[in-house]
Design a protein around this motif. Sequence first.
Motif, short mmCIF file in Angstrom:
data_model
loop_
_atom_site.label_atom_id
_atom_site.label_comp_id
_atom_site.label_asym_id
_atom_site.label_seq_id
_atom_site.Cartn_x
_atom_site.Cartn_y
_atom_site.Cartn_z
N SER A 60 65.14 36.12 66.58
CA SER A 60 65.94 36.82 65.57
C SER A 60 65.26 38.05 64.98
O SER A 60 65.90 39.10 64.87
N PRO A 61 63.97 37.99 64.60
CA PRO A 61 63.35 39.23 64.08
C PRO A 61 63.29 40.34 65.13
O PRO A 61 63.50 41.51 64.81
N LEU A 62 63.01 39.96 66.37
CA LEU A 62 63.00 40.96 67.44
C LEU A 62 64.39 41.56 67.64
O LEU A 62 64.54 42.77 67.82
N ASN A 63 65.39 40.71 67.60
CA ASN A 63 66.78 41.17 67.70
C ASN A 63 67.11 42.11 66.54
O ASN A 63 67.77 43.13 66.72
N TRP A 64 66.65 41.77 65.35
CA TRP A 64 66.89 42.60 64.18
C TRP A 64 66.25 43.97 64.36
O TRP A 64 66.84 44.99 64.01
N LEU A 65 65.02 44.00 64.89
CA LEU A 65 64.35 45.27 65.12
C LEU A 65 65.11 46.13 66.13
O LEU A 65 65.21 47.35 65.97
N ILE A 66 65.65 45.49 67.17
CA ILE A 66 66.42 46.23 68.16
C ILE A 66 67.69 46.80 67.54
O ILE A 66 68.05 47.96 67.77
N VAL A 67 68.36 46.01 66.72
CA VAL A 67 69.58 46.49 66.06
C VAL A 67 69.25 47.64 65.11
O VAL A 67 69.96 48.65 65.07
N ARG A 68 68.15 47.52 64.39
CA ARG A 68 67.73 48.58 63.47
C ARG A 68 67.41 49.87 64.25
O ARG A 68 67.80 50.96 63.85
N ARG A 69 66.71 49.72 65.36
CA ARG A 69 66.37 50.88 66.19
C ARG A 69 67.64 51.50 66.78
O ARG A 69 67.77 52.73 66.85
#
Length: 151
Positions: free
Chosen positions: A53-62
């Motif tokens: 989930s945090p990695l997914n969040w970073l991808i969405v933010r990017r």
Amino acid sequence: ELSSRLINDSGMLQSFAQFTSQELLQAVVRFIGSLFAMFLTHPTLALLATLVSPLNWLIVRRAGAISGHYGVVQQETLAKANGAAVEVLGAMRTVQANTAELREARRFMRQLNHFLRVVVVTVHTQTLVIFAQHGLSKLRDVAVLALGMHQ
């Protein structure tokens, strides 16, 4: 009329803020409750499910940052193309007197082609980011299922 509009607008903003804060609080309570239940029932699967989930969040933010950047670039290039067209149309007699229609048309087409290249880069970049996010999400699901089958 102005005061009634202000009263209506402030009332709408107040009801929106109350509704949004209630929805946010409910979502936070549901999220914490579901995390607690997941870790209580099976800590290993819960840890695996929440690691991505945090990695997914970073991808969405990017992805949001990339979309925002390319949106601005698209607007700037389109504004340059429109500026060239307005400039030529505003001075049509001068352009015609200097027989520069072809040169001005080429300048406009260069600006328009630059805009189209920016749009293509935007679509490709957004597609890659969305594909990576979707792939991570599916990888997480498969890993949780595989670990759950072996437990």
